[in-house]
Design a protein around this motif. Structure first.
Motif, PDB file in Angstrom:
ATOM      1  N   THR A   1     -12.494   2.909 -39.674  1.00 45.75           N
ATOM      2  CA  THR A   1     -12.946   3.411 -38.366  1.00 45.75           C
ATOM      3  C   THR A   1     -14.124   2.587 -37.845  1.00 45.75           C
ATOM      4  O   THR A   1     -14.340   2.501 -36.641  1.00 45.75           O
TER       5      THR A   1
ATOM      6  N   LYS B   1     -12.035   3.670 -28.054  1.00 39.44           N
ATOM      7  CA  LYS B   1     -12.032   3.016 -29.363  1.00 39.44           C
ATOM      8  C   LYS B   1     -11.715   1.525 -29.253  1.00 39.44           C
ATOM      9  O   LYS B   1     -11.302   0.918 -30.232  1.00 39.44           O
TER      10      LYS B   1
ATOM     11  N   ALA C   1      -8.171   5.666 -38.510  1.00 37.22           N
ATOM     12  CA  ALA C   1      -8.478   6.455 -39.707  1.00 37.22           C
ATOM     13  C   ALA C   1      -7.259   6.674 -40.603  1.00 37.22           C
ATOM     14  O   ALA C   1      -7.358   7.336 -41.628  1.00 37.22           O
TER      15      ALA C   1
END
Length: 201
Positions: A110, A141, A199
């Motif tokens: 992550t 992200k 993740a």
């Protein structure tokens, strides 16, 4: 009194029975006996997991990584391969280590994958600029990749370009690729990428 021939056949039949019973017992013993524990292999695996956890901790503490993208991706793939190898181990020691390894892998992924995507974009800016293509990154992200250039107007060009970059954008876990060919807000096409979450191991 039994004829000699009859006696010999009877004895032969008993010998065959005895041999069959012996063979059956041997097979049963082979499959049902407890397997010896390969302690050397177990110790090696435990040490390998421990070393990988230390390696990930060092990566987490080190900060910025100067190694190339391919090497960094390969390192993440090796982490996944190790995790997959040990995730179903019934051994309690290995199970405890696996849980710690899982947490470390998720943590480093992550942190690393958004940075890897950023490094990929930076590495392509100059070469794509020579082809009059702008490349940029967006999304919470950093997982939306946008290419801008007049060449992307035909759908065939978008699809051909997509084929060339599909493997790397999948490995870097981009979620969407956008092609723009003018400043008009309607002149774009986007493609979802069915890649893993950062993740996800």
């Amino acid at each position: 009194m039994e004829p000699e021939n009859y006696k010999n056949r009877k004895i032969g039949k008993y010998i065959v029975y005895v041999l069959l019973i012996g063979a059956a017992a041997g097979i049963a013993w082979h499959f049902l006996k407890p397997k010896p524990v390969d302690t050397a292999s177990h110790d090696n695996m435990a040490l390998f997991i421990e070393n990988k956890i230390i390696d990930i901790d060092q990566k987490l503490n080190k900060g910025e990584d100067e190694t190339d993208i391919a090497t960094r991706l390969s390192w993440h793939k090796s982490n996944t391969a190790l995790y997959n190898e040990v995730k179903n181990s019934p051994d309690k020691t290995i199970e405890a280590q696996r849980k710690e390894l899982e947490q470390k892998i998720v943590k480093v992924q992550t942190k690393e994958f958004p940075a890897l995507r950023g490094a990929y974009v930076e590495s392509k800016k100059e070469v794509l600029g020579q082809e009059h293509i702008d490349i940029s990154l967006s999304g919470e992200k950093q997982d939306v990749l946008t290419f801008s250039g007049q060449m992307f107007e035909p759908k065939k060009m978008q699809k051909d370009f997509m084929k060339n970059i599909h493997e790397i954008v999948y490995d870097l876990r981009f979620k969407k690729i956008v092609y723009k060919w003018s400043d008009n807000q309607k002149d774009f096409a986007d493609y979802e990428i069915d890649s893993k979450q950062d993740a996800e191991i």
